[in-house]
Design a protein around this motif. Sequence first.
Motif: not given
Length: 260
Positions: A123-136, A140-141, A157-158
């Motif tokens: 399961l993926p680590v729960r990180r925040p969405p992509c700052f540049f566009d949360p829809r991304h 990942v880093e 960022a994604c």
Amino acid sequence: MTALWFLLVLALGSGLLWWVLQRSKARELARKEAELAPVRQLVFEDVTALGVELQDLDLDLAGRQLTPGENSDYQRALDAYEAAKKAGDAITSPDQVKHVTEILEDGRYAMACVRARAAGEPLPVRRPPCFFDPRHGLSVEDVAYAPPGGAIRDVPACALDAERVKVGAEPDIRKVMVGSQRVPYWQGGRAYQPYAAGYFGAFGPMDWMFMGLLFGGGFDGLGEGIGAIGEGIGEGIGSIGDGIGGMFDGVGDMFDGFDF
């Protein structure tokens, strides 16, 4: 006769004061609606995007017997989509947007869990969405990024946006209309703060520090927005004061020459 004149002027003065207050209230309602409309549209687009992603996931899972874990996460994503639609339709103020984007963030994480389970991955680590566009989706880093005229900060960022930033290319930024200009959502003003807070506010140390990154320093739409609102409030109060002052000047003129 004097008492009659006094009652008449008092009634006229009360009517004028009521009219001034109603006019001020109408202006305030119009201002709030103008502030809310673009944010509501932004949320509608985000909800729609989640629905499209769910359709794509449904196609990818077609003909597959879901495991209990996959089914649970998939249902969680579907529930989030329905809840976000309902909450989005009920928005009456920008502050309520935070609840919608919290639901959307949870729905996207649930979808990421479904895909990971289906691929036999952890399961993926729960990180925040992509700052540049949360829809991304999930970031990942963290990458070092500086907006025009701003300081360098680490932002989540994604994969695609992280790659773009590292080679000096422009990331795929979510932009909004402010007047006649398209600007990054973090420069949209205070009405967009709840939008960002719902997506990013729950991630530990980033919490309000990250909100400061979005709406302070180099990312400074909030200060300008508050300044403009302050000016508008000042003008409104000034108009009310002028109206009341004019009313009492008129009362004084009408009673000149009367003895009480």
